[in-house]
Design an enzyme around this catalytic site. Structure first.
Site, PDB file in Angstrom:
ATOM      1  N   LYS A 159      55.639 -20.835 -73.033  1.00  0.00           N
ATOM      2  CA  LYS A 159      54.628 -20.013 -72.369  1.00  0.00           C
ATOM      3  C   LYS A 159      54.943 -18.538 -72.579  1.00  0.00           C
ATOM      4  O   LYS A 159      56.049 -18.087 -72.258  1.00  0.00           O
ATOM      5  CB  LYS A 159      54.569 -20.324 -70.873  1.00  0.00           C
ATOM      6  CG  LYS A 159      53.514 -19.502 -70.119  1.00  0.00           C
ATOM      7  CD  LYS A 159      53.384 -19.943 -68.670  1.00  0.00           C
ATOM      8  CE  LYS A 159      54.447 -19.375 -67.765  1.00  0.00           C
ATOM      9  NZ  LYS A 159      54.259 -17.903 -67.516  1.00  0.00           N
TER      10      LYS A 159
ATOM     11  N   ASP B 162      49.580 -17.200 -71.382  1.00  0.00           N
ATOM     12  CA  ASP B 162      49.272 -17.166 -69.949  1.00  0.00           C
ATOM     13  C   ASP B 162      48.921 -15.737 -69.525  1.00  0.00           C
ATOM     14  O   ASP B 162      49.751 -15.027 -68.975  1.00  0.00           O
ATOM     15  CB  ASP B 162      50.494 -17.689 -69.186  1.00  0.00           C
ATOM     16  CG  ASP B 162      50.329 -17.648 -67.674  1.00  0.00           C
ATOM     17  OD1 ASP B 162      49.176 -17.698 -67.205  1.00  0.00           O
ATOM     18  OD2 ASP B 162      51.354 -17.567 -66.980  1.00  0.00           O
TER      19      ASP B 162
ATOM     20  N   LYS C 135      45.823 -15.085 -67.783  1.00  0.00           N
ATOM     21  CA  LYS C 135      45.017 -15.178 -66.563  1.00  0.00           C
ATOM     22  C   LYS C 135      43.870 -14.164 -66.539  1.00  0.00           C
ATOM     23  O   LYS C 135      43.721 -13.377 -65.592  1.00  0.00           O
ATOM     24  CB  LYS C 135      45.892 -14.971 -65.319  1.00  0.00           C
ATOM     25  CG  LYS C 135      47.039 -15.959 -65.173  1.00  0.00           C
ATOM     26  CD  LYS C 135      47.826 -15.682 -63.904  1.00  0.00           C
ATOM     27  CE  LYS C 135      48.983 -16.635 -63.711  1.00  0.00           C
ATOM     28  NZ  LYS C 135      50.104 -16.347 -64.636  1.00  0.00           N
TER      29      LYS C 135
ATOM     30  N   ASP D 118      37.633 -10.971 -65.231  1.00  0.00           N
ATOM     31  CA  ASP D 118      36.803  -9.783 -65.378  1.00  0.00           C
ATOM     32  C   ASP D 118      35.355 -10.241 -65.453  1.00  0.00           C
ATOM     33  O   ASP D 118      35.065 -11.423 -65.247  1.00  0.00           O
ATOM     34  CB  ASP D 118      37.221  -9.007 -66.643  1.00  0.00           C
ATOM     35  CG  ASP D 118      37.022  -7.495 -66.502  1.00  0.00           C
ATOM     36  OD1 ASP D 118      35.907  -7.090 -66.072  1.00  0.00           O
ATOM     37  OD2 ASP D 118      37.947  -6.731 -66.815  1.00  0.00           O
TER      38      ASP D 118
ATOM     39  N   THR E 185      51.097 -20.727 -57.435  1.00  0.00           N
ATOM     40  CA  THR E 185      52.098 -21.498 -56.699  1.00  0.00           C
ATOM     41  C   THR E 185      52.982 -20.603 -55.830  1.00  0.00           C
ATOM     42  O   THR E 185      53.798 -21.104 -55.050  1.00  0.00           O
ATOM     43  CB  THR E 185      52.985 -22.320 -57.654  1.00  0.00           C
ATOM     44  OG1 THR E 185      53.471 -21.481 -58.709  1.00  0.00           O
ATOM     45  CG2 THR E 185      52.194 -23.473 -58.249  1.00  0.00           C
TER      46      THR E 185
ATOM     47  N   ARG F 186      62.994 -20.427 -65.006  1.00  0.00           N
ATOM     48  CA  ARG F 186      64.387 -20.057 -64.762  1.00  0.00           C
ATOM     49  C   ARG F 186      65.356 -21.217 -64.785  1.00  0.00           C
ATOM     50  O   ARG F 186      66.533 -21.037 -65.115  1.00  0.00           O
ATOM     51  CB  ARG F 186      64.470 -19.293 -63.424  1.00  0.00           C
ATOM     52  CG  ARG F 186      64.007 -17.863 -63.556  1.00  0.00           C
ATOM     53  CD  ARG F 186      63.668 -17.217 -62.221  1.00  0.00           C
ATOM     54  NE  ARG F 186      62.350 -17.621 -61.743  1.00  0.00           N
ATOM     55  CZ  ARG F 186      61.657 -16.959 -60.823  1.00  0.00           C
ATOM     56  NH1 ARG F 186      62.161 -15.872 -60.286  1.00  0.00           N
ATOM     57  NH2 ARG F 186      60.468 -17.386 -60.442  1.00  0.00           N
TER      58      ARG F 186
END
Length: 228
Positions: free
Chosen positions: A30, A57, A59, A62, A114, A206
């Site tokens: 990603k 990614d 997002k 608009d 999340t 992570r």
């Protein structure tokens, strides 16, 4: 079973190359805003040349015309997956899909992050239904707009599978091993729970990128995800 998606939460091409050099197999990675805004489209092309799949990614959120035009540009990069915010609305999601016409890029919509819990959704967004209802509404809107799936937490994946079907993508971040820490995520789950709940893809950051042995952590997560 789809490969776990590794979130490349780095700020430079050099860091990405150093990290990817630890693996001897094609990955699904990603590329998010932090990395893309530092290194731009050329990094995406470079990662694709290495043989890896990419979830871009960004997002997008608009007005429909702007999102459609932006997606036409992103389609040229040949990424495997990209996304918009479902909160941008039905017309915007349809416009995003039009922008990707002719490409093989799949399009998904972010429902609720999340990092958002129900109390925050009520207070910050003034959405007074339950978090589950909000996510399910966005998922149904995304499917009606012709999108391929959504980003959601593992906690909502089962309900979305029931409402939108098995093939509708449920891309679930917030994945941690059982002994991992949640960091800034509120709705987290293990790879095994994601598999049981109906996720089609998991996104892991992570737990792999900050591991002393990223390749071993990836193998452990991949095995748990696939049920081995």
């Amino acid at each position: 079973m789809n490969k776990p998606i590794i979130a490349l939460d780095f700020s430079s091409k050099q860091q990405v190359e150093d990290f990817l050099s630890k693996f001897d197999e094609p990955l699904f990675v990603k590329v998010g805003m932090e990395l893309f805004y530092q290194e731009g489209p050329e990094l995406v092309r470079s990662i694709k040349k290495m043989g890896h799949q990419i979830f871009l990614d960004l997002k997008l959120h608009d007005i429909p015309n702007t999102v459609e035009a932006a997606m036409r540009g992103l389609a040229k990069l040949g990424v495997d997956l990209t996304n918009v915010h479902a909160a941008g609305g039905f017309d915007m999601m349809q416009a995003a899909k039009r922008g990707l016409a002719g490409s093989d890029t799949k399009l998904i919509a972010v429902t609720q992050l999340t990092s958002t819990d129900e109390n925050q959704m009520h207070e910050d967004q003034l959405i007074y239904v339950s978090l589950e209802e909000s996510v399910l509404h966005y998922a149904k809107q995304a499917k009606r707009a012709g999108l391929d799936g959504v980003v959601c937490s593992v906690l909502e994946a089962s309900g979305i599978k029931d409402a939108c079907g098995e093939e509708f993508l449920k891309v679930t971040p917030g994945i941690r091993l059982a002994d991992g820490v949640a960091d800034d995520q509120k709705r987290v789950a293990t790879p095994a729970k994601a598999r049981v709940q109906g996720s089609t893809h998991i996104v892991v950051g992570r737990a792999i990128t900050k591991s002393p042995d990223p390749a071993e952590s990836y193998r452990q997560i991949k095995n748990e995800w696939s049920g081995q």
